[in-house]
Motif scaffolding. Structure first.
Motif, PDB file in Angstrom:
ATOM      1  N   GLU A 289      17.660  -6.595  36.090  1.00 45.14           N
ATOM      2  CA  GLU A 289      18.683  -5.900  37.080  1.00 45.14           C
ATOM      3  C   GLU A 289      18.939  -4.313  36.625  1.00 45.14           C
ATOM      4  O   GLU A 289      18.717  -3.482  37.248  1.00 45.14           O
ATOM      5  CB  GLU A 289      20.055  -6.601  37.036  1.00 45.14           C
ATOM      6  N   ARG A 290      18.882  -4.090  35.291  1.00 41.38           N
ATOM      7  CA  ARG A 290      19.088  -2.673  35.151  1.00 41.38           C
ATOM      8  C   ARG A 290      17.598  -1.798  35.253  1.00 41.38           C
ATOM      9  O   ARG A 290      17.731  -0.637  35.778  1.00 41.38           O
ATOM     10  CB  ARG A 290      19.493  -2.560  33.593  1.00 41.38           C
ATOM     11  N   ILE A 291      16.658  -2.574  35.078  1.00 42.20           N
ATOM     12  CA  ILE A 291      15.316  -1.991  35.314  1.00 42.20           C
ATOM     13  C   ILE A 291      15.143  -1.775  36.722  1.00 42.20           C
ATOM     14  O   ILE A 291      14.780  -0.695  37.247  1.00 42.20           O
ATOM     15  CB  ILE A 291      14.164  -2.630  34.664  1.00 42.20           C
ATOM     16  N   LYS A 292      15.601  -2.846  37.642  1.00 45.69           N
ATOM     17  CA  LYS A 292      15.437  -2.797  38.962  1.00 45.69           C
ATOM     18  C   LYS A 292      16.401  -1.770  39.517  1.00 45.69           C
ATOM     19  O   LYS A 292      16.343  -1.251  40.656  1.00 45.69           O
ATOM     20  CB  LYS A 292      15.846  -4.138  39.463  1.00 45.69           C
ATOM     21  N   GLU A 293      17.477  -1.515  38.932  1.00 46.65           N
ATOM     22  CA  GLU A 293      18.449  -0.566  39.594  1.00 46.65           C
ATOM     23  C   GLU A 293      17.933   0.823  39.321  1.00 46.65           C
ATOM     24  O   GLU A 293      17.927   1.705  40.176  1.00 46.65           O
ATOM     25  CB  GLU A 293      19.732  -0.642  38.794  1.00 46.65           C
ATOM     26  N   ARG A 294      17.246   0.979  38.144  1.00 44.85           N
ATOM     27  CA  ARG A 294      16.683   2.442  37.909  1.00 44.85           C
ATOM     28  C   ARG A 294      15.244   2.456  38.621  1.00 44.85           C
ATOM     29  O   ARG A 294      15.082   3.880  39.225  1.00 44.85           O
ATOM     30  CB  ARG A 294      16.595   2.465  36.440  1.00 44.85           C
ATOM     31  N   THR A 295      14.478   1.621  38.696  1.00 38.81           N
ATOM     32  CA  THR A 295      13.104   1.720  39.492  1.00 38.81           C
ATOM     33  C   THR A 295      13.103   1.373  40.765  1.00 38.81           C
ATOM     34  O   THR A 295      12.216   1.609  41.491  1.00 38.81           O
ATOM     35  CB  THR A 295      12.162   1.216  38.387  1.00 38.81           C
ATOM     36  N   GLY A 296      13.869   0.514  41.274  1.00 37.23           N
ATOM     37  CA  GLY A 296      14.004  -0.042  42.713  1.00 37.23           C
ATOM     38  C   GLY A 296      12.883  -0.852  42.695  1.00 37.23           C
ATOM     39  O   GLY A 296      12.557  -1.592  43.718  1.00 37.23           O
ATOM     40  N   ARG A 297      12.359  -1.655  41.531  1.00 35.22           N
ATOM     41  CA  ARG A 297      11.313  -2.696  41.761  1.00 35.22           C
ATOM     42  C   ARG A 297      11.792  -3.905  41.059  1.00 35.22           C
ATOM     43  O   ARG A 297      12.462  -3.851  39.974  1.00 35.22           O
ATOM     44  CB  ARG A 297      10.061  -2.271  41.106  1.00 35.22           C
ATOM     45  N   ASP A 298      11.488  -5.104  41.422  1.00 33.15           N
ATOM     46  CA  ASP A 298      11.643  -6.363  40.548  1.00 33.15           C
ATOM     47  C   ASP A 298      10.255  -6.466  39.761  1.00 33.15           C
ATOM     48  O   ASP A 298       9.211  -6.792  39.983  1.00 33.15           O
ATOM     49  CB  ASP A 298      11.691  -7.469  41.682  1.00 33.15           C
ATOM     50  N   LEU A 299      10.820  -6.343  38.480  1.00 32.13           N
ATOM     51  CA  LEU A 299       9.807  -6.177  37.324  1.00 32.13           C
ATOM     52  C   LEU A 299       8.697  -7.469  37.231  1.00 32.13           C
ATOM     53  O   LEU A 299       7.669  -7.324  37.081  1.00 32.13           O
ATOM     54  CB  LEU A 299      10.436  -5.917  35.931  1.00 32.13           C
ATOM     55  N   ILE A 300       9.345  -8.450  37.285  1.00 27.93           N
ATOM     56  CA  ILE A 300       8.833  -9.822  36.977  1.00 27.93           C
ATOM     57  C   ILE A 300       7.628 -10.095  38.217  1.00 27.93           C
ATOM     58  O   ILE A 300       6.513 -10.197  37.958  1.00 27.93           O
ATOM     59  CB  ILE A 300       9.654 -11.021  36.689  1.00 27.93           C
ATOM     60  N   VAL A 301       8.334 -10.041  39.426  1.00 29.25           N
ATOM     61  CA  VAL A 301       7.328 -10.039  40.617  1.00 29.25           C
ATOM     62  C   VAL A 301       6.195  -9.119  40.728  1.00 29.25           C
ATOM     63  O   VAL A 301       5.013  -9.367  40.938  1.00 29.25           O
ATOM     64  CB  VAL A 301       8.221 -10.100  41.903  1.00 29.25           C
ATOM     65  N   ALA A 302       6.681  -7.917  40.299  1.00 30.88           N
ATOM     66  CA  ALA A 302       5.473  -6.798  40.266  1.00 30.88           C
ATOM     67  C   ALA A 302       4.522  -6.941  39.316  1.00 30.88           C
ATOM     68  O   ALA A 302       3.186  -6.933  39.531  1.00 30.88           O
ATOM     69  CB  ALA A 302       6.025  -5.476  39.998  1.00 30.88           C
ATOM     70  N   ILE A 303       4.825  -7.501  37.986  1.00 32.83           N
ATOM     71  CA  ILE A 303       4.081  -7.756  37.252  1.00 32.83           C
ATOM     72  C   ILE A 303       3.002  -9.093  37.607  1.00 32.83           C
ATOM     73  O   ILE A 303       1.900  -8.966  37.242  1.00 32.83           O
ATOM     74  CB  ILE A 303       4.535  -7.996  35.896  1.00 32.83           C
ATOM     75  N   LEU A 304       3.541 -10.091  38.080  1.00 36.06           N
ATOM     76  CA  LEU A 304       2.680 -11.249  38.450  1.00 36.06           C
ATOM     77  C   LEU A 304       1.572 -10.988  39.545  1.00 36.06           C
ATOM     78  O   LEU A 304       0.734 -11.343  39.494  1.00 36.06           O
ATOM     79  CB  LEU A 304       3.500 -12.189  38.936  1.00 36.06           C
ATOM     80  N   ILE A 305       2.191 -10.160  40.482  1.00 36.26           N
ATOM     81  CA  ILE A 305       1.310  -9.890  41.615  1.00 36.26           C
ATOM     82  C   ILE A 305       0.342  -8.699  41.216  1.00 36.26           C
ATOM     83  O   ILE A 305      -0.822  -8.972  41.428  1.00 36.26           O
ATOM     84  CB  ILE A 305       1.890  -9.146  42.914  1.00 36.26           C
ATOM     85  N   GLY A 306       0.615  -7.985  40.381  1.00 40.84           N
ATOM     86  CA  GLY A 306      -0.325  -6.935  39.641  1.00 40.84           C
ATOM     87  C   GLY A 306      -1.473  -7.626  38.944  1.00 40.84           C
ATOM     88  O   GLY A 306      -2.543  -7.394  38.987  1.00 40.84           O
ATOM     89  N   LEU A 307      -0.849  -8.554  38.307  1.00 43.27           N
ATOM     90  CA  LEU A 307      -2.168  -9.262  37.213  1.00 43.27           C
ATOM     91  C   LEU A 307      -2.890 -10.239  38.220  1.00 43.27           C
ATOM     92  O   LEU A 307      -4.175 -10.093  38.081  1.00 43.27           O
ATOM     93  CB  LEU A 307      -1.294 -10.273  36.359  1.00 43.27           C
ATOM     94  N   ALA A 308      -2.368 -10.817  39.300  1.00 45.53           N
ATOM     95  CA  ALA A 308      -2.861 -11.542  40.270  1.00 45.53           C
ATOM     96  C   ALA A 308      -4.318 -10.720  41.002  1.00 45.53           C
ATOM     97  O   ALA A 308      -5.507 -10.926  40.938  1.00 45.53           O
ATOM     98  CB  ALA A 308      -2.203 -12.229  41.226  1.00 45.53           C
TER      99      ALA A 308
END
Length: 348
Positions: free
Chosen positions: A66-85
């Motif tokens: 949540e701290r990362i999402k607040e700073r970057t505006g992105r959901d880190l886990i979802v972004a990583i999974l979609i990026g890897l796919a």
């Protein structure tokens, strides 16, 4: 009081200690309790403890996310999974089945054109969807099927088609749009063709070259590694904004991390994938870093001018297709140029 043999008067009131040679103690069993029942209770207690620890770790991870999402505006886990796919599909298609990459490029072209066209229309420009998509697909395919001179002709034709279409559509319209706005609409339509379909077509021009798939993998790898380096270093060390009026979250510390990552990736990829001297990797990495950064900031400026955060929400955790291709599309130009420049240096 009767003295216990071996005990001193100072030991009075202290319970006797077990002998050192006594057997190890076992869990106490209630009178008449089945040993298997005691084992099950012990396992339940262990499971409860493990679940409690996992819940605590999950809570800490969610807080960090949540701290990362607040700073970057992105959901880190979802972004990583979609990026890897997406990265996995691209890699397999380039190495094994090139027609999948061709299909991927065409789909990305269509979605990219739809995204930017819709965003521009919402912002007040008039960009016609049908000719943009039709001309864009033909232009992208020309990079694969046509000779280089014909590909440039098709680029000119695509721009002319969307420009003439807009002028005709404006003439039959009943509004009183100013000549300045009409000119801006025509120029914007031509920009869409050059920004998305033309850039995508260059990737297909590179694909049809001998060993071109490895050059595509290399420039995409450098762009992605640079973006990751910027993300990590900017998130952990970022203090000084790089372009606060365009993209407030980009910092010079992030750019430094991107530069180191891009140069390292360029050297390694040039040596092990392209068979080139190590110093060409520095040039490759620096060139892709420059175009990727310019593309990222350029699209941020466009989105800020239109008052939007993302081009669309088709890719959860990333935004739209163009939000992921903003640094990759401009980089294909330098990749193609460096292919013609450095290929004679390759070790055969």
């Amino acid at each position: 009081m009767t003295d216990t043999p071996g005990a001193s008067p100072d030991d009075e009131g202290v319970p006797p200690q077990p002998r050192r040679d006594a057997p190890p103690s076992r869990p106490d069993l209630s009178e008449g309790q089945d040993p298997s029942q005691a084992f099950q209770e012990h396992m339940r207690a262990m499971r409860t403890g493990v679940e409690s620890q996992m819940a605590h770790a999950r809570a800490e991870f969610d807080q960090a996310n949540e701290r990362i999402k607040e700073r970057t505006g992105r959901d880190l886990i979802v972004a990583i999974l979609i990026g890897l796919a997406i990265g996995g599909v691209l890699l397999l298609s380039l190495v094994l089945l090139k027609w999948i990459f061709i299909l991927f490029a065409l789909v990305a072209t269509v979605f990219g054109v739809l995204e930017i066209t819709r965003a521009l229309n919402v912002a007040g420009r008039r960009v016609d969807v049908a000719p943009q998509v039709g001309a864009g697909v033909v232009l992208a395919l020309s990079g694969l099927l046509a000779d280089l001179w014909l590909h440039w002709v098709m680029t000119f034709v695509a721009v002319v088609v969307v420009a003439v279409w807009r002028l005709i559509a404006q003439m039959v319209a009943v509004d009183e749009r100013s000549p300045a706005d009409v000119l801006a609409d025509v120029l914007t339509g031509g920009f869409v063709q050059l920004y998305v379909p033309f850039m995508a077509s260059l990737s297909l021009v590179l694909l049809r070259q001998d060993g071109g798939e490895w050059w595509i993998i290399t420039f995409i790898l450098i762009a992605v590694v640079a973006d990751t380096g910027a993300y990590v270093s900017g998130l952990t060390l970022g203090r000084h904004p790089m372009a606060p009026k365009i993209s407030p979250k980009k910092t010079w510390e992030g750019f430094g991390g991107a530069a180191l990552a891009a140069l390292a990736a360029g050297v390694l990829a040039s040596i092990f994938m392209l068979g080139l001297p190590w110093w060409t990797g520095l040039i490759f990495g620096a060139a892709v870093l420059a175009t990727a950064t310019a593309g990222d900031l350029g699209e941020s400026m466009i989105k800020r001018d239109m008052g939007i955060k993302d081009m669309s929400s088709w890719l959860p955790g990333h935004g739209g297709v163009l939000d992921r291709l903003d640094s990759i599309l401009p980089s294909v130009t330098v990749a193609l140029a460096l292919f013609y420049l450095f290929t004679p240096l390759a070790v055969t």
